[in-house]
Scaffold this active site. Structure first.
Site, mmCIF file in Angstrom:
data_model
loop_
_atom_site.group_PDB
_atom_site.id
_atom_site.type_symbol
_atom_site.label_atom_id
_atom_site.label_comp_id
_atom_site.label_asym_id
_atom_site.label_seq_id
_atom_site.Cartn_x
_atom_site.Cartn_y
_atom_site.Cartn_z
ATOM 1 N N SER A 1 0.840 -1.194 0.000
ATOM 2 C CA SER A 1 0.000 0.000 0.000
ATOM 3 C C SER A 1 0.879 1.249 0.000
ATOM 4 C CB SER A 1 -0.881 0.043 1.244
ATOM 5 O OG SER A 1 -1.358 1.378 1.420
ATOM 6 N N ASP B 1 -4.671 3.570 -1.631
ATOM 7 C CA ASP B 1 -5.694 3.860 -0.616
ATOM 8 C C ASP B 1 -6.287 5.249 -0.797
ATOM 9 O OD1 ASP B 1 -3.853 1.934 1.703
ATOM 10 O OD2 ASP B 1 -5.886 1.516 0.999
ATOM 11 N N HIS C 1 -8.421 1.065 -3.623
ATOM 12 C CA HIS C 1 -9.292 0.815 -2.459
ATOM 13 C C HIS C 1 -9.987 2.128 -2.097
ATOM 14 C CE1 HIS C 1 -9.374 -0.371 2.119
ATOM 15 N NE2 HIS C 1 -10.583 -0.285 1.595
ATOM 16 N N MET D 1 -10.975 -6.117 5.873
ATOM 17 C CA MET D 1 -10.168 -5.179 6.650
ATOM 18 C C MET D 1 -9.792 -5.819 7.974
ATOM 19 S SD MET D 1 -9.884 -2.612 4.663
ATOM 20 C CE MET D 1 -8.936 -1.633 5.819
HETATM 21 C C1 DX5 Z 1 -5.976 1.395 5.888
HETATM 22 C C2 DX5 Z 1 -5.616 1.013 4.443
HETATM 23 C C3 DX5 Z 1 -4.590 -0.076 4.413
HETATM 24 C C4 DX5 Z 1 -3.270 0.356 5.068
HETATM 25 C C5 DX5 Z 1 -2.410 -0.849 5.340
HETATM 26 O O1 DX5 Z 1 -7.140 2.165 5.887
HETATM 27 O O2 DX5 Z 1 -6.757 0.578 3.747
HETATM 28 O O3 DX5 Z 1 -4.350 -0.467 3.057
HETATM 29 O O4 DX5 Z 1 -2.586 1.238 4.204
HETATM 30 O O5 DX5 Z 1 -1.302 -0.385 6.058
HETATM 31 P P1 DX5 Z 1 -0.581 -1.375 7.099
HETATM 32 O O6 DX5 Z 1 -0.155 -2.590 6.279
HETATM 33 O O7 DX5 Z 1 0.581 -0.603 7.630
HETATM 34 O O8 DX5 Z 1 -1.600 -1.744 8.137
HETATM 35 ZN ZN ZN Z 2 -6.308 -0.354 1.740
#
Ligand code: DX5
Ligand code: ZN
Length: 226
Positions: A12, A39, A70, A141
Site C-alpha cells: 500500500s 488507498d 481501495h 479489513m
Molecule cells: C488502511 C488502508 C490499508 C493500510 C495498510 O485504511 O486501507 O491499506 O494502508 O497499512 P498497514 O499494512 O501498515 O496496516
Molecule cells: Zn487499503
C-alpha cells in the site's frame, strides 16, 4: 487479468513517501510487488484524506503490474467513471459506504474494471452473501480503515466463512491492515490469497534503499512457505 489464487503481495502506497510516489511505485514493483494498492480516503467515510482521481491517473503511468484501488469514500457511485478513466484495474468499494452495493458493483464492472467489495472489521461476512457473483475480490479489513501502521485485528473466522461462501468462484480474498510475517500465515491459512501490506513493506527503507522493500516482502512470503 486472468484469475489465479497464487499468493500476491500488494504494497500500500499509504506508507510510501508522499512526495515521491512515482519512484516509490517503481521501487516496490522492481522489488517484487505483485500489485500496487492505492488507498483513496475522503475524510468523510474515514477520518483521513489522501488523494483522488487526478493523483491516481498520475500513478497509473508508473504502475506496470495491477493498480488495486481501495475506495474508502462515501458515496462511491458518482466517482466510478473517474477512477475508470484514471486507469484503475480493480476498484473496491466498502459495503458500508452506501445502501446499494449491488448496483455499485454492477456499475464498476460496467466500466470494464474488476469489482471489489470491502468489509470493515465490524461487518459480518454475510453482508456480501448476495453480491459474490458481482465481486472479483472481497477485501477483509483487519484494521479500522484510515491509517497505516495499526495493530492487526484477528478476522480469521470471517476469512474462513468467506472462503466457504466463495467456493470455486474466481474471487480473490484480500486482507488489508496489519499484515506482516507474523499475521500473514494466519490469514493465508484461513483462505486469503492477496495480502495488502503498507508499513511491513516500507518500514526501514527509502526509495534510495529499495532493497529493504524487497527484503520485507520476501520475509512475508517466507513466513507463509514456513
Ligand atoms: C488502511 C488502508 C490499508 C493500510 C495498510 O485504511 O486501507 O491499506 O494502508 O497499512 P498497514 O499494512 O501498515 O496496516
Ligand atoms: Zn487499503
Amino acid at each position: 487479468m486472468t484469475f489465479d489464487r497464487s499468493l500476491k503481495i500488494a504494497p500500500s502506497i499509504l506508507s510510501a513517501d508522499f512526495a515521491d510516489f512515482g519512484r516509490e511505485i517503481q521501487a516496490i514493483e522492481a522489488q517484487g510487488a505483485d500489485w500496487v494498492h492505492i488507498d483513496v480516503m475522503d475524510g468523510h467515510f474515514v477520518p483521513n484524506l489522501t488523494f483522488g482521481p487526478p493523483a491516481v491517473k498520475a500513478f497509473r503511468k508508473h504502475v506496470k503490474t495491477v493498480m488495486d484501488v481501495h475506495l474508502m469514500i462515501a458515496p462511491v457511485d458518482p466517482y466510478i467513471e473517474a477512477y475508470a478513466e484514471a486507469g484503475a484495474d480493480i476498484l473496491t468499494a466498502h459495503v458500508e459506504a452506501g445502501p446499494h452495493i449491488h448496483r455499485t458493483l454492477q456499475a464498476i464492472r460496467a466500466t470494464g474494471m474488476k469489482a471489489g467489495v470491502a468489509l470493515n472489521p465490524g461487518t459480518p461476512a454475510e453482508a456480501v452473501a448476495h453480491v459474490l457473483d458481482l465481486a472479483d475480490l472481497v477485501c477483509v479489513m483487519t484494521v479500522n480503515p484510515g491509517f497505516g501502521g495499526q495493530k492487526f485485528i484477528d478476522m480469521t473466522a470471517k476469512i474462513r466463512t468467506l472462503r466457504d461462501m466463495i467456493g470455486d468462484r474466481p474471487t480473490h480474498i484480500e486482507i488489508d491492515g496489519g499484515v506482516d510475517p507474523t499475521t500473514a500465515p494466519l490469514v493465508v491459512g484461513a483462505g486469503a490469497d492477496v495480502l495488502v501490506a503498507g508499513s511491513a513493506v516500507f518500514k526501514g527503507g527509502t526509495v534510495e534503499t529499495p532493497e529493504v522493500y524487497g527484503t520485507n516482502m520476501q520475509a512475508i512470503r517466507a513466513s507463509i512457505d514456513a
